[in-house]
Structure formats: C-alpha cells, structure tokens
Scaffold this active site. Structure first.
Site, PDB file in Angstrom:
ATOM      1  N   SER A 130       0.761  -1.177   0.045  1.00  0.00           N
ATOM      2  CA  SER A 130      -0.114  -0.064   0.144  1.00  0.00           C
ATOM      3  C   SER A 130       0.943   1.365   0.022  1.00  0.00           C
ATOM      4  O   SER A 130       2.237   1.167  -0.020  1.00  0.00           O
ATOM      5  CB  SER A 130      -0.971   0.164   1.395  1.00  0.00           C
ATOM      6  OG  SER A 130      -0.067   0.234   2.310  1.00  0.00           O
ATOM      7  N   LYS A 131       0.466   2.410  -0.252  1.00  0.00           N
ATOM      8  CA  LYS A 131       1.145   3.537  -0.074  1.00  0.00           C
ATOM      9  C   LYS A 131       1.842   3.816   1.039  1.00  0.00           C
ATOM     10  O   LYS A 131       3.044   4.373   0.957  1.00  0.00           O
ATOM     11  CB  LYS A 131       0.185   4.985  -0.244  1.00  0.00           C
ATOM     12  CG  LYS A 131      -0.593   5.061  -1.474  1.00  0.00           C
ATOM     13  CD  LYS A 131      -1.351   6.327  -1.528  1.00  0.00           C
ATOM     14  CE  LYS A 131      -2.094   6.469  -2.916  1.00  0.00           C
ATOM     15  NZ  LYS A 131      -2.874   7.638  -3.069  1.00  0.00           N
TER      16      LYS A 131
END
Length: 471
Positions: free
Chosen positions: A249-250
């Site tokens: 994920s980010k």
C-alpha cells in the site's frame, strides 16, 4: 526453456488509466516486455480506458511517462479501447447472430433476487439463465421499456483448463461460471469482452498479468473459443506484499514509479529490483537489462508472493550509481542541485565531487544533498559548534595549517594530506584534533568526507579565506 508457441511471440501490457503506473503494474509490464525481448517477439501497449468515470488523460500520461522512464518502449501501440468500440459492437452482433450470445431483459433487481434465492438454498449466487435460449425452451415475453444487456452463452458442462506459466495446471468447472454480461444496456462492451477481442485481433500469444485476474481467465478462454480464436498462454504472477507481509500500500511506498524518479532512484536500478520480485536467475541479484533479457524465462517466476524491501532497493540503487560514468552522474545530479538553490558551476569539477560522495550515497538525492557542500552557499558554524570544537589548541593548529597551506606549491589531495600528517606528527596529536576543526572552520560542518579531498575540491582561495576569517 519454456515451450512458448508455434506462433511468433506477442505479449501485451494493458493497464487501466485510472491512476499512476504503480509498482505491481510496472513489474507486469517488465515481465511481459522481457518475455517478448527474450524470444525475439513483439511487445504491445494497450490502454484499457473504457471506465469513463475514472479514466483520465492525466492517468494515461502518467502510465506513458512511467513506461518511458523504465525504458519499456512498446513495439506497437499504445492502442486505446475507446477507439475500438465499433469493432467490439461488430463482434457482439456476430455472436448474437450465431447464438453464442443473447439478449437478457432481467433487471438488476431481478438478478439480485435470483442470487438471493440461490444463497438461501446454499447454491452459488448467480444469474439463473431466464433469457438463455435453449432447444424447446419458451422465453418470456420481451418487456416494454427495458433495454437488454447482452450475455455470453457460456458452456454449462465440462471444465475450462489451462497450464498456467506460473501456477501450473488450473481447471475451473464451467458450472461455476454464469453467463457473463458482455454489453451493457447502453450497448457499451464490458471489460472481459474487450480484453478478449483485443487479444484476438492483436494476435497475443502470451498473457502475463497479476493473479487477481485468475478468475477472469476461464471466462475469457470460453469467449475466445466461441469466436474460434487461438487461446493465448496465460501466466498469473502473485502480488507484491509490503515488508510486513500485508498487501502493498502507499504506506509501504506503493506509489507511482515516477515518484521513485523524484526520490533519486535510477531506472536501471528499479528494473533490476522489480525483476527480482518474483523472478530469479540462480543467486544473481545484480544484472543489466541485456542479461535480464537473456536469462528471462517464465519457468523461473515464483508461485509465492514477493515482498517489497526498501533497504534492498537502496542497495541495488547504490550499486548502479557506482556503475554510472561520472559525467552521466553529474548530468543527472545537476538539476537536483539547482532545485536546492545550489550552483553546480561553483565547483570546477562536479564529477570529482560526485566520485568523492557516491560510495556513501544510495540515491541521486543523497548525492545532490552532499554536493551542496561544494555548490551551495557557505554557512559558517553556529556559536554552539564553534564553542565545542574551536578551542585555543584547535585555533593554534588551524593557524599553523593556514600558514603552511598558504605556501603550498601543489594544492592537491595528496599534498594536503601530507601537510596534515606532518603537522600532526610535529604536534604529537591525533587526526581528529586537526581534521574536525578544519571541517568546522572551512565547511561549517562537523562531518564531511575525507578532509584532504574536501579541501582540494573547495580550492585554495576558498579554503584560505574561510580559515582566515576563523583564526
């Protein structure tokens, strides 16, 4: 060597332009590109832009920029699905005429009711085939005012199987698959159908993609068979996980590949690192593009999810920084120095500055920051640092160095190192007693690379002026 095909190899990368080119997509593109290059085939870029609400020109450009940065240039394309609508509609019309597709007038609410009834008896929730034509079956009357969808007449018996290039043999019972919608009520074709027609028309022989597409594959194979098309070889690559084992994920760094350009990573390093996320060639960790192409075989793709490791990426990037020619490195670092307000021309030998810095740097940003010692404005040490380091003994050593350095005929790293060692020997003190005060007086910093190299690169005039203002 993997058995590829009797046809010339043609692979494709087909992103949806609903955002940037992320790391998983970049890896898929890399594997598809390398497969085509390895077998002397053709690599095609296709933009699947039928999601009109989410697809944007900016996202298309972000994908193209990412591909260009990674130097994954397609042999054909980019092709855009929105420019192929007439072709999709023509194929659907042919399928309706041949009976491999049919109009379905069931409303979304009616289909959901069918699924609820199936759930209630423990069956798989699915469309029940109300409008599917069968021999001897009487279809309901066509309702007024309802625009139909078009459904694919999926086989009811048997199984759809393929030998996955990554996962091995996979078989899905056709009874698990309901009749897929291939055109919406407004006539626009759906994702799985467009993909099939594109792969057919473009002669795609091998599809390498993420394993989130495994469930799409039997549906696409069945439509291809209904069209009389040759079936590509499919390979489904496991996802990339974050360092904690969770989906990338980010917060793990799952951002646009162009963000890694901004952060100072080299495209060849990103290529090298991404290639090792789920593929291997023995124990080789570092390799060129040419070696990757030569070695690439999907038989060496892993069935297990790969794990993102920022420290490993930094290690790979640091290696490729050291491999670059210094003039090339200077050209890449120069704009980053300017972004910091520095002047690359303030040093007469930026490549030499970078040669001094790069063994302790992992990114171009590290190099640019380090180069500001030579290219940025001089900021004298603050009072606290001066008080800590520049005591009476230190100032005496600096005065002696200033006097002898002023008389040096050869202002070189070797001469400066020799001078420092001579003063240390004469005074009977260790290197830090002179080196640290020299750093503080000349650079305003307590820590720098080798002091002789720093003094040499700063130049006689600068060093003597800064020392003179200190002592």
């Amino acid at each position: 060597m993997t058995d590829v095909s009797t046809r010339p190899v043609r692979t494709r990368f087909a992103p949806s332009p609903t955002g940037y080119l992320h790391l998983g997509g970049a890896r898929t593109a890399l594997f598809s590109w390398a497969f085509a290059r390895h077998f002397g085939g053709t690599f095609i870029l296709r933009i699947e832009d039928t999601d009109l609400e989410r697809s944007t020109p900016q996202a298309v450009q972000a994908i193209l920029d990412g591909m260009k940065w990674l130097d994954l240039q397609p042999d054909e394309g980019p092709f855009y699905q929105m420019q192929r609508m007439d072709r999709y509609r023509a194929v659907i019309a042919d399928m309706l005429a041949q009976g491999t597709a049919y109009y379905c007038y069931s409303t979304p609410a009616e289909v959901e009711a069918m699924r609820e009834r199936a759930r209630a008896i423990g069956a798989k929730p699915r469309y029940d085939g109300t409008w599917r034509p069968e021999p001897g079956k009487t279809l309901p009357p066509v309702p007024q005012g309802i625009k139909p969808v078009v459904r694919f007449r999926s086989p009811l018996e048997g199984a759809t199987a393929w030998n996955d290039l990554v996962k091995g043999p996979i078989s899905i019972d056709n009874a698990e698959l309901d009749d897929l919608i291939i055109a919406r009520p407004d006539g626009t074709p759906t994702y799985n159908f467009c993909v099939v027609v594109d792969d057919w028309d473009m002669g795609i022989t091998h599809v390498i993609r993420g394993d989130d597409h495994v469930n799409n594959t039997p549906r696409q194979i069945n439509i291809l068979r209904a069209l009389g098309a040759e079936i590509p070889h499919y390979g489904h690559v496991p996802m990339i996980l974050g360092p904690d084992g969770e989906k990338l994920s980010k917060r793990h760094g799952a951002v646009s590949v162009m963000e890694y350009d901004r952060l100072g990573y080299l495209p060849q390093a990103m290529m090298n690192y991404l290639a090792r996320l789920g593929w291997s060639h023995g124990n080789d960790e570092l390799f060129t593009r040419e070696e990757f192409i030569k070695w690439f075989d999907p038989a060496h793709l892993s069935r297990s999810a790969a794990q993102w490791d920022p420290k490993k990426l930094n290690w790979v990037n640091a290696h490729w920084l050291r491999e670059l020619a210094l003039d090339d490195l200077a050209a890449r670092v120069t704009p980053r120095i300017r972004e910091r307000g520095g002047d690359p021309s303030a040093t007469t030998d930026l490549p030499a500055v970078l040669a001094l810095l790069r063994d302790r740097s992992e990114t171009l940003e590290d190099l640019a920051e380090g180069a500001m010692l030579f290219c940025g404005a001089y900021v004298p040490a603050d009072d606290a640092l001066r008080t800590e380091v520049l005591d009476t003994d230190a100032l005496a050593l600096l005065r002696e160095f200033h006097t002898q350095a002023s008389a040096l005929q050869d202002w070189s790293e070797a001469s400066l190192d020799a001078l420092i060692k001579s003063i240390l020997k004469d005074r009977g003190v260790k290197m830090p007693k002179l080196a640290i005060p020299l750093r503080v007086a000349v650079t305003g910093r307590k820590h720098t690379p080798s002091i002789g190299a720093v003094l040499n690169l700063l130049g006689r005039t600068t060093v003597l002026e800064r020392l003179g203002s200190t002592i």
